[in-house]
Design an enzyme around this catalytic site. Structure first.
Site, short mmCIF file in Angstrom:
data_model
loop_
_atom_site.label_atom_id
_atom_site.label_comp_id
_atom_site.label_asym_id
_atom_site.label_seq_id
_atom_site.Cartn_x
_atom_site.Cartn_y
_atom_site.Cartn_z
N ASN A 10 0.87 -1.18 0.00
CA ASN A 10 0.00 0.00 0.00
C ASN A 10 0.90 1.22 0.00
O ASN A 10 1.49 1.56 1.03
CB ASN A 10 -0.89 -0.04 1.26
CG ASN A 10 -1.69 1.24 1.46
OD1 ASN A 10 -1.77 2.08 0.56
ND2 ASN A 10 -2.28 1.39 2.63
N TRP A 11 1.00 1.85 -1.16
CA TRP A 11 1.94 2.98 -1.29
C TRP A 11 1.40 4.26 -0.65
O TRP A 11 2.10 5.26 -0.58
CB TRP A 11 2.28 3.21 -2.76
CG TRP A 11 3.34 2.26 -3.28
CD1 TRP A 11 3.79 1.12 -2.67
CD2 TRP A 11 4.08 2.37 -4.51
NE1 TRP A 11 4.76 0.52 -3.43
CE2 TRP A 11 4.96 1.27 -4.57
CE3 TRP A 11 4.07 3.29 -5.55
CZ2 TRP A 11 5.83 1.07 -5.65
CZ3 TRP A 11 4.94 3.09 -6.62
CH2 TRP A 11 5.80 1.99 -6.67
N LYS A 12 0.13 4.24 -0.26
CA LYS A 12 -0.48 5.45 0.34
C LYS A 12 -0.25 6.65 -0.58
O LYS A 12 -0.28 6.50 -1.79
CB LYS A 12 0.05 5.64 1.77
CG LYS A 12 -0.12 4.37 2.61
CD LYS A 12 0.11 4.57 4.08
CE LYS A 12 -0.12 3.24 4.81
NZ LYS A 12 0.00 3.37 6.26
N HIS A 93 -9.46 1.30 5.14
CA HIS A 93 -8.18 1.53 5.84
C HIS A 93 -8.41 2.52 6.99
O HIS A 93 -9.20 3.45 6.87
CB HIS A 93 -7.14 2.08 4.86
CG HIS A 93 -5.76 2.06 5.43
ND1 HIS A 93 -5.33 2.98 6.35
CD2 HIS A 93 -4.73 1.20 5.24
CE1 HIS A 93 -4.10 2.69 6.70
NE2 HIS A 93 -3.70 1.62 6.04
N GLU A 95 -6.73 4.90 7.97
CA GLU A 95 -6.46 6.30 7.63
C GLU A 95 -7.67 6.94 6.95
O GLU A 95 -7.76 8.17 6.88
CB GLU A 95 -5.18 6.38 6.77
CG GLU A 95 -3.95 6.15 7.64
CD GLU A 95 -2.74 5.60 6.92
OE1 GLU A 95 -2.68 5.65 5.67
OE2 GLU A 95 -1.82 5.11 7.61
N GLU A 163 -5.33 -4.65 10.85
CA GLU A 163 -4.27 -3.66 11.03
C GLU A 163 -4.52 -2.86 12.30
O GLU A 163 -5.30 -1.89 12.28
CB GLU A 163 -4.22 -2.70 9.84
CG GLU A 163 -3.96 -3.36 8.51
CD GLU A 163 -3.41 -2.37 7.49
OE1 GLU A 163 -2.30 -2.59 7.02
OE2 GLU A 163 -4.08 -1.36 7.22
N GLY A 169 2.80 2.24 10.84
CA GLY A 169 3.81 3.26 10.67
C GLY A 169 4.58 3.61 11.93
O GLY A 169 5.29 4.63 11.97
N SER A 208 3.47 -2.11 10.37
CA SER A 208 4.92 -2.19 10.62
C SER A 208 5.53 -3.54 10.24
O SER A 208 6.49 -3.99 10.86
CB SER A 208 5.24 -1.84 12.07
OG SER A 208 4.93 -0.48 12.34
N GLY A 229 2.83 -1.11 4.28
CA GLY A 229 2.90 0.29 3.89
C GLY A 229 4.32 0.72 3.59
O GLY A 229 4.84 0.53 2.50
N GLY A 230 4.97 1.28 4.60
CA GLY A 230 6.29 1.88 4.41
C GLY A 230 7.30 0.96 3.75
O GLY A 230 8.09 1.41 2.89
P1 PGA Z 1 2.93 0.31 7.62
O1 PGA Z 1 1.46 0.56 7.03
O2 PGA Z 1 3.44 -0.98 7.03
O3 PGA Z 1 3.73 1.51 7.14
O4 PGA Z 1 2.82 0.24 9.09
C1 PGA Z 1 0.57 -0.52 6.86
C2 PGA Z 1 -0.74 -0.02 6.34
O5 PGA Z 1 -1.21 1.04 6.78
O6 PGA Z 1 -1.35 -0.68 5.46
#
Ligand code: PGA
Length: 249
Positions: A10-12, A93, A95, A163, A169, A208, A229-230
């Site tokens: 997930n590149w956000k 998600h 977010e 999640e 993150g 993470s 994500g990251g």
């Molecule tokens: P993260 O994000 O791996 O940077 O913690 C995961 C996500 O929000 O899908």
């Protein structure tokens, strides 16, 4: 039944046209692990370019609107994602649940829109830190599952991503035991509602995940993959996670 491991990046809100090269590197190397399903969800602006650069790759959106078209400035509809070459969409998600005020009913409607457009759906759930600390994490997540998972879908077209919000993150991750307990509870709730089909649904862990912890997390009970994500932004960080999934078969 054996569920294929599934690793999704997930590149956000990250990525410009130059980063298509990273996607090419990721998909090329992922081809060395045919037993793992790998997908990337870049920003909407890169979906078409990524599909064109890597034909046949599983590319997805990070959200969709509940309507298939209309006067919704700034939104993207699920049929538009499909038209751009996407084959999946993330909905719910945290977010968006937290940052954009999306309710379980909104997430369910988005999941239904994605399915109706022919996309696979990755439906996210997860508890805030205070809920985890008060001991209410499983109840919280099962309520999200009850409220946001649609009634009808093919089991191979809807995956759940657990999640924990406090793990996204932050570098913090739940214990393997807590992940297994949550995934077992989710599987149980899905089985109570959908019967045998629940055995076919993939449950991903996210928050993470990196090359150091992936093997342990992916080996936890009822964990069928990861939403990353990251660590999904470069091949160097993402591919060790794919390799860890491949090693587990
Ligand atoms: P993260 O994000 O791996 O940077 O913690 C995961 C996500 O929000 O899908």
């Amino acid at each position: 039944m054996a569920r294929r491991k599934y690793v999704i990046g997930n590149w956000k809100m990250n990525g410009l046209s130059a980063t298509i090269a990273d996607a090419q590197a990721i998909f090329a190397a992922a081809g060395d692990h045919p037993g793992v399903d790998v997908a990337l969800c870049p920003p909407f602006t890169l979906i078409g370019a990524m599909v064109a650069a890597v034909p046949g790759a599983a590319v997805g959106g990070q959200d969709c609107h509940i309507a298939s078209s209309g006067a919704f400035t700034g939104s993207v509809a699920a049929p538009m994602l499909a038209d751009a070459g996407a084959s999946l969409v993330i909905v719910g998600h945290s977010e968006r649940r937290e940052g954009c005020g999306e309710s379980d009913a909104d997430v369910r409607a988005k999941a239904e829109a994605g399915l109706a457009a022919g996309l696979s759906v990755i439906l996210c759930v997860g508890e805030p830190r205070a809920v985890r600390e008060s001991g209410g994490a499983i109840d919280h997540v099962l309520a999200q599952i009850a409220g946001s998972v649609p009634d009808e879908f093919a089991a191979d077209r809807l995956a759940i991503a657990y999640e924990p919000i406090w793990a996204i993150g932050t570098g913090l991750v739940p214990t393997v035991g807590d992940v297994a307990a949550m995934h077992g509870a989710i599987r149980g709730a899905l089985a109570a509602r959908f019967g045998a089909a629940a055995e076919e649904m993939r449950l991903l862990y996210g928050g993470s995940v990196n090359g150091d912890n992936a093997a342990e997390l992916l080996d936890a009970g009822d964990v069928d993959g990861a939403l990353v994500g990251g660590a999904s932004l470069t091949a160097g960080k993402f591919l060790p996670i794919v390799a860890a999934a491949a090693a587990l078969g």
